[in-house]
Design a protein around this motif. Structure first.
Motif, mmCIF file in Angstrom:
data_model
loop_
_atom_site.group_PDB
_atom_site.id
_atom_site.type_symbol
_atom_site.label_atom_id
_atom_site.label_comp_id
_atom_site.label_asym_id
_atom_site.label_seq_id
_atom_site.Cartn_x
_atom_site.Cartn_y
_atom_site.Cartn_z
ATOM 1 N N UNK A 50 -64.184 -19.154 -26.649
ATOM 2 C CA UNK A 50 -64.655 -20.202 -25.732
ATOM 3 C C UNK A 50 -64.032 -19.967 -24.356
ATOM 4 N N UNK A 51 -64.860 -19.528 -23.426
ATOM 5 C CA UNK A 51 -64.365 -19.139 -22.089
ATOM 6 C C UNK A 51 -63.668 -20.300 -21.388
ATOM 7 N N UNK A 52 -64.124 -21.526 -21.675
ATOM 8 C CA UNK A 52 -63.525 -22.682 -20.987
ATOM 9 C C UNK A 52 -62.016 -22.745 -21.208
ATOM 10 N N UNK A 53 -61.533 -22.200 -22.321
ATOM 11 C CA UNK A 53 -60.102 -22.337 -22.614
ATOM 12 C C UNK A 53 -59.256 -21.426 -21.729
ATOM 13 N N UNK A 54 -59.792 -20.298 -21.330
ATOM 14 C CA UNK A 54 -59.105 -19.451 -20.341
ATOM 15 C C UNK A 54 -60.099 -18.467 -19.734
ATOM 16 N N UNK A 55 -60.639 -18.801 -18.560
ATOM 17 C CA UNK A 55 -61.677 -17.955 -17.955
ATOM 18 C C UNK A 55 -61.132 -16.872 -17.034
ATOM 19 N N UNK A 56 -59.836 -16.567 -17.136
ATOM 20 C CA UNK A 56 -59.276 -15.540 -16.241
ATOM 21 C C UNK A 56 -60.057 -14.229 -16.404
ATOM 22 N N UNK A 57 -60.466 -13.640 -15.287
ATOM 23 C CA UNK A 57 -61.353 -12.468 -15.319
ATOM 24 C C UNK A 57 -60.748 -11.266 -16.026
ATOM 25 N N UNK A 58 -59.472 -10.984 -15.759
ATOM 26 C CA UNK A 58 -58.858 -9.803 -16.384
ATOM 27 C C UNK A 58 -58.672 -10.054 -17.884
ATOM 28 N N UNK A 59 -58.301 -11.273 -18.222
ATOM 29 C CA UNK A 59 -58.156 -11.614 -19.645
ATOM 30 C C UNK A 59 -59.498 -11.445 -20.364
ATOM 31 N N UNK A 60 -60.580 -11.921 -19.730
ATOM 32 C CA UNK A 60 -61.908 -11.779 -20.357
ATOM 33 C C UNK A 60 -62.243 -10.302 -20.559
ATOM 34 N N UNK A 61 -61.903 -9.507 -19.588
ATOM 35 C CA UNK A 61 -62.147 -8.075 -19.701
ATOM 36 C C UNK A 61 -61.375 -7.508 -20.905
ATOM 37 N N UNK A 62 -60.081 -7.853 -20.999
ATOM 38 C CA UNK A 62 -59.262 -7.332 -22.110
ATOM 39 C C UNK A 62 -59.736 -7.851 -23.465
ATOM 40 N N UNK A 63 -60.377 -9.009 -23.470
ATOM 41 C CA UNK A 63 -60.811 -9.585 -24.748
ATOM 42 C C UNK A 63 -62.023 -8.861 -25.346
ATOM 43 N N UNK A 64 -62.596 -7.933 -24.561
ATOM 44 C CA UNK A 64 -63.783 -7.249 -25.082
ATOM 45 C C UNK A 64 -63.501 -6.464 -26.354
ATOM 46 N N UNK A 65 -62.232 -6.017 -26.534
ATOM 47 C CA UNK A 65 -61.957 -5.337 -27.806
ATOM 48 C C UNK A 65 -61.176 -6.234 -28.780
ATOM 49 N N UNK A 66 -61.170 -7.537 -28.513
ATOM 50 C CA UNK A 66 -60.483 -8.468 -29.425
ATOM 51 C C UNK A 66 -61.502 -9.367 -30.138
ATOM 52 N N UNK A 67 -62.505 -9.852 -29.400
ATOM 53 C CA UNK A 67 -63.511 -10.747 -29.992
ATOM 54 C C UNK A 67 -64.908 -10.141 -29.839
ATOM 55 N N UNK A 68 -65.861 -10.729 -30.596
ATOM 56 C CA UNK A 68 -67.212 -10.157 -30.621
ATOM 57 C C UNK A 68 -68.151 -10.803 -29.610
ATOM 58 N N UNK A 69 -67.940 -12.104 -29.405
ATOM 59 C CA UNK A 69 -68.867 -12.878 -28.568
ATOM 60 C C UNK A 69 -68.096 -13.816 -27.645
ATOM 61 N N UNK A 70 -68.828 -14.358 -26.670
ATOM 62 C CA UNK A 70 -68.260 -15.407 -25.823
ATOM 63 C C UNK A 70 -69.127 -16.651 -25.923
ATOM 64 N N UNK A 71 -68.457 -17.805 -25.913
ATOM 65 C CA UNK A 71 -69.144 -19.088 -25.777
ATOM 66 C C UNK A 71 -68.935 -19.509 -24.327
ATOM 67 N N UNK A 72 -70.032 -19.594 -23.565
ATOM 68 C CA UNK A 72 -69.923 -20.029 -22.169
ATOM 69 C C UNK A 72 -70.458 -21.458 -22.053
ATOM 70 N N UNK A 73 -70.018 -22.167 -21.023
ATOM 71 C CA UNK A 73 -70.477 -23.547 -20.868
ATOM 72 C C UNK A 73 -70.958 -23.865 -19.466
ATOM 73 N N UNK A 74 -71.216 -22.835 -18.681
ATOM 74 C CA UNK A 74 -71.796 -23.069 -17.345
ATOM 75 C C UNK A 74 -72.311 -21.734 -16.820
ATOM 76 N N UNK A 75 -73.143 -21.818 -15.757
ATOM 77 C CA UNK A 75 -73.592 -20.567 -15.136
ATOM 78 C C UNK A 75 -72.399 -19.868 -14.500
ATOM 79 N N UNK A 76 -71.427 -20.644 -14.042
ATOM 80 C CA UNK A 76 -70.214 -20.040 -13.460
ATOM 81 C C UNK A 76 -69.491 -19.185 -14.493
ATOM 82 N N UNK A 77 -69.386 -19.683 -15.722
ATOM 83 C CA UNK A 77 -68.740 -18.886 -16.779
ATOM 84 C C UNK A 77 -69.594 -17.658 -17.131
ATOM 85 N N UNK A 78 -70.916 -17.820 -17.054
ATOM 86 C CA UNK A 78 -71.824 -16.683 -17.300
ATOM 87 C C UNK A 78 -71.504 -15.563 -16.307
#
Ligand SMILES: Cc1ncc(COP(=O)(O)O)c(C=O)c1O
Length: 410
Positions: A50-78
């Protein structure tokens, strides 16, 4: 979650090199937790963050090999997720108030699944999909009639703006199923969060399974995906006890056996949607003492970071009563004293710790608040009183890097 052996070494270095207030996220702990989650459920769940819990850009990038999917809740998170290298088809979009502009942006942007929260939203999405001549996969979010006791925050089990009430869902599923440009490919339930009781978590998942089975059978749906809102919580306060994940996993996996026995569910992807459980315990918020004061027998340590930087730790993010977060004095040392830890704001609600027992705090000392890897800077009123926003520092196998918005990532 186990703290790294050199925790204070890293925290001291982060504060010295980058300054305070800052958040420090330990990527190895997040990776470990991701593995732990998969193993606890015997690899039966894939994981959506769930991106809302921590939308930091570098963290999201690193999470690509940790989780399979993202749950987004706004176009901004998209947009943040796309900028971090995520493919749109790996995202699902929840949220009760999606606007036309957001629907247009994500449908034209090849979003994976739109999570439908009402028939009205489905009709709107269908109209936009038709205009774009793009079929859109949808998951229907259902709101259960009850949820077990033991969750810090409830999105179901009572009147709720989230999802379609399960008792009224048949008519809605029929109506949504008839919409020409939408394909119903599964269901979604997120009914409660911040749960620390294993039995409640299992009972919750069992109830989701019953609902999913009933609606799929009744409507002849062979689902591609079923999303389980994890509800898994973290021990924020000293008296909290961490949830027994292994017990939750073993008992939940046993429930899946009956599901897999039914042909329509044999190929279904079961997805665990989680935010805080993956990242909260891997993050620390560092605040430095700017001033100490004894007022009428009460000791205060006034810090450079406060409620404006870490709202949840101040108790104003959905908590009925203020309870102190787990915290420690970085580097320790000195006799233990009872202190009130306050932030820099001119308001009496800016308190990070009430009557906390900590080794004596002097000007310049640093306090680390635990469980701060989720709902940190973006869940805090960082503009209030125009202090500088907190920095975000990420520790990875390769070292430590400033990943604050606008900072250059290594
Ligand atoms: C739909 C949905 N998904 C995921 C989450 C993430 O919750 P948590 O961080 O508690 O795992 C929430 C929390 O409110 C939510 O509403």
């Amino acid at each position: 979650m186990e703290q790294p052996a050199t925790l204070d070494w890293w925290l001291e270095r982060a504060a010295a090199e980058f300054g305070t207030p800052c958040y420090v996220y330990f990527m190895p702990q997040i990776r470990k937790r991701g593995r732990h989650l998969r193993e606890a459920f015997a690899q039966q769940f894939t994981i959506s963050f769930a991106v809302k819990s921590n939308p930091n850009g570098v963290l999201l990038d690193r999470l690509r090999d940790v989780v399979d999917y993202l749950d987004i809740s706004s176009a901004g998170e998209f947009r943040r997720a796309l900028a971090a290298g995520w493919l749109p088809e790996r995202m699902s979009f929840t949220g009760p108030g999606k606007t036309q502009a957001e629907l247009l942006e994500v449908i034209s942007g090849a979003l994976g699944e739109l999570v439908i929260e009402s028939t009205r939203e489905a009709i709107e999405a269908n109209r936009i999909a038709a205009r774009l001549k793009r079929r859109q996969k949808v998951l229907i979010r259902l709101s259960p009639t009850s949820i077990p006791k033991g969750f810090g925050d409830q999105m179901g089990g009572r009147p709720s703006p989230f999802g379609i009430d399960v008792e009224d869902c048949d008519e809605a599923i029929l109506a949504i199923g008839k919409l020409e440009w939408l394909d119903v490919t599964g269901f979604h339930i997120y009914a409660g969060t911040q749960g620390l009781k294993a039995d409640a978590a299992v009972e919750n998942y069992a109830s989701f399974l019953d609902i999913f089975k009933t609606v799929c059978r009744r409507h002849g749906i062979v689902p591609d995906k079923l999303i389980f809102g994890s509800g898994l919580g973290v021990p924020y306060h000293p008296s909290d006890v961490a949830i027994e994940l292994e017990r939750v996993g073993t008992q939940t996996v046993a429930l899946f056996e009956t599901l897999r026995g039914e042909r329509r569910f044999r190929e279904t992807k079961l997805i665990l949607e989680t935010g805080r459980y993956l990242v909260a315990e891997a993050g620390y918020f560092l605040t430095r003492v700017v001033s100490t004061k004894l007022s009428r027998g009460t000791c205060f340590a006034v810090c450079d970071g406060g409620m404006n930087h870490n709202l949840p730790a101040s108790g104003h993010f959905g908590m009925a009563l203020h309870r102190n977060y787990r915290m420690h004095k970085v580097g320790g040392g000195g006799p233990v004293e009872r202190v009130n830890l306050v932030g820099p704001l001119c308001t009496s609600i800016d308190r990070l710790g009430c009557d906390v027992d900590l080794p004596r705090l002097n000007v310049g000392d640093i306090v680390a608040l635990h469980n701060s890897g989720a709902y940190g800077p973006t869940a805090s009123p960082v503009n209030f009183i125009s202090h500088e926003p907190p920095l975000e520092i990420l520790v990875d196998e390769t070292g430590m890097v400033d990943v604050s918005d606008g900072a250059r990532a290594a």
